[in-house]
Design an enzyme around this catalytic site. Structure first.
Site, PDB file in Angstrom:
ATOM      1  N   ASP A  38       0.550  -1.315   0.053  1.00  0.00           N
ATOM      2  CA  ASP A  38      -0.120   0.221  -0.073  1.00  0.00           C
ATOM      3  C   ASP A  38       0.761   1.236   0.236  1.00  0.00           C
ATOM      4  O   ASP A  38       1.861   0.739   0.243  1.00  0.00           O
ATOM      5  CB  ASP A  38      -1.060   0.055   0.731  1.00  0.00           C
ATOM      6  N   ASN A  90      -5.862  -5.412  -5.804  1.00  0.00           N
ATOM      7  CA  ASN A  90      -7.257  -4.786  -4.517  1.00  0.00           C
ATOM      8  C   ASN A  90      -7.517  -2.847  -4.530  1.00  0.00           C
ATOM      9  O   ASN A  90      -8.008  -2.651  -5.069  1.00  0.00           O
ATOM     10  CB  ASN A  90      -7.045  -5.336  -3.838  1.00  0.00           C
ATOM     11  N   TYR A 155     -14.917   6.417 -12.463  1.00  0.00           N
ATOM     12  CA  TYR A 155     -14.598   5.023 -11.313  1.00  0.00           C
ATOM     13  C   TYR A 155     -15.119   4.276 -11.684  1.00  0.00           C
ATOM     14  O   TYR A 155     -14.892   3.152 -12.504  1.00  0.00           O
ATOM     15  CB  TYR A 155     -15.132   5.463 -10.078  1.00  0.00           C
ATOM     16  N   LYS A 159     -13.185  -0.049 -13.152  1.00  0.00           N
ATOM     17  CA  LYS A 159     -14.444  -1.052 -13.071  1.00  0.00           C
ATOM     18  C   LYS A 159     -14.814  -1.721 -14.239  1.00  0.00           C
ATOM     19  O   LYS A 159     -15.295  -3.010 -14.361  1.00  0.00           O
ATOM     20  CB  LYS A 159     -15.470  -0.508 -12.164  1.00  0.00           C
ATOM     21  N   ILE A 188     -19.978  -0.865   0.437  1.00  0.00           N
ATOM     22  CA  ILE A 188     -19.037  -1.419   1.089  1.00  0.00           C
ATOM     23  C   ILE A 188     -18.664  -0.266   2.031  1.00  0.00           C
ATOM     24  O   ILE A 188     -18.178   1.003   1.929  1.00  0.00           O
ATOM     25  CB  ILE A 188     -17.499  -1.959   0.546  1.00  0.00           C
ATOM     26  N   THR A 190     -15.992   1.207   3.652  1.00  0.00           N
ATOM     27  CA  THR A 190     -14.916   1.228   3.911  1.00  0.00           C
ATOM     28  C   THR A 190     -13.953   3.031   3.676  1.00  0.00           C
ATOM     29  O   THR A 190     -15.519   3.655   2.980  1.00  0.00           O
ATOM     30  CB  THR A 190     -13.840   0.526   2.394  1.00  0.00           C
TER      31      THR A 190
END
Length: 265
Positions: A38, A90, A155, A159, A188, A190
């Site tokens: 990361d 991810n 975005y 995807k 989600i 996050t």
């Protein structure tokens, strides 16, 4: 079993928070060697403390840098004896705003992290995946890959691209005996999610707020089963069928929703 010490191994980008962090913790708990990567050094240090230094390899990585990615993969290979059971591409960033109103540098940044980096990772990992029986190239896509989402168009486009790439790789990588699959999560909980989106989430159904741990469990299932697309929650599959059957109707519903949201601002 694989790896220098008999443990299976997973290389996770975006491991410092959210889905990546929960996946790292889950796989480590189940005996896997975890590579956590990361740009968030503090988050990686916290992850390493929780898993333990002997549980994996934790390094900062700019996933958009092919040379840095190759070096990270090389160091990981040294720790695993040249094998890799699962690449989990991810890492991702959110990019909000209407396309014609976004700064071009923001557009390029989202494309770079969300899509170009996925190709960089897949290319870097292919030799290790090919050397590991039963391996999987896994990527986080999104429910935004089911139907283009206004307000996060860039975005959403990345995807869609990830989903298409996954489908192509699922065929290309078969020559090595390697599988490819993607996760299509809905809402989600996050750091990528805004407070406004959290407030709008219904208590149940396909647009309910899902904990990152649920996506991590799905990643675990993806390794142990041979399925191409994984919807989280599973009800999103019904939405995908609706999009295929009646895309114009979905377009009009989404147009009305966007107008309603704009009126509420």
């Amino acid at each position: 079993m694989s790896g220098a010490d008999g443990r299976k191994s997973i290389f996770i980008t975006g491991a410092a928070s959210g889905i990546g962090r929960e996946t790292a913790l889950l796989f480590a708990k189940r005996g896997w060697f975890v590579g956590g990567y990361d740009v968030n050094a503090d988050g990686l240090q916290a992850l390493e403390r929780e898993i333990g230094a002997d549980g994996g390899r934790f390094e900062t990585l700019d996933v958009t840098d092919p040379q840095a990615f190759a070096q990270a993969m090389g160091g990981f290979a040294e720790a695993t004896g040249g094998t890799l059971d699962c690449l989990f591409n991810n890492a991702g960033i959110a990019g909000g705003g209407l396309l014609d109103e976004q700064p071009w540098e923001d557009v390029l940044r989202v494309v770079g992290v969300n899509f170009l980096a996925v190709m960089i990772g897949a290319r870097a990992a292919t030799p290790l995946l090919a050397a590991t029986p039963g391996s999987l190239c896994l990527t986080t896509s999104s429910s935004s890959a089911i139907f283009g989402t206004a307000g996060i168009s860039v975005y959403s486009a990345t995807k869609h691209a990830v989903r298409g790439l996954t489908e192509a790789l699922s065929i290309e990588l078969k020559r090595f005996g390697v599988r490819a699959a993607d996760l299509l999560p809905g809402l989600i909980d996050t750091p990528l999610m805004s407070d406004a989106m959290r407030a709008m989430a219904p208590p149940d159904g396909m647009w309910r707020l899902v904990a990152p741990r649920e996506v991590a469990e799905t990643a675990w299932r993806a390794y142990h089963e041979d399925k191409l697309h994984w919807y989280v929650p599973e009800e999103l599959r019904d939405f995908h069928r609706e999009v295929v059957d009646r895309p114009e109707a979905v377009r009009e519903e989404r147009t009305a929703l966007l107008a309603m949201m704009a009126a509420g601002e």
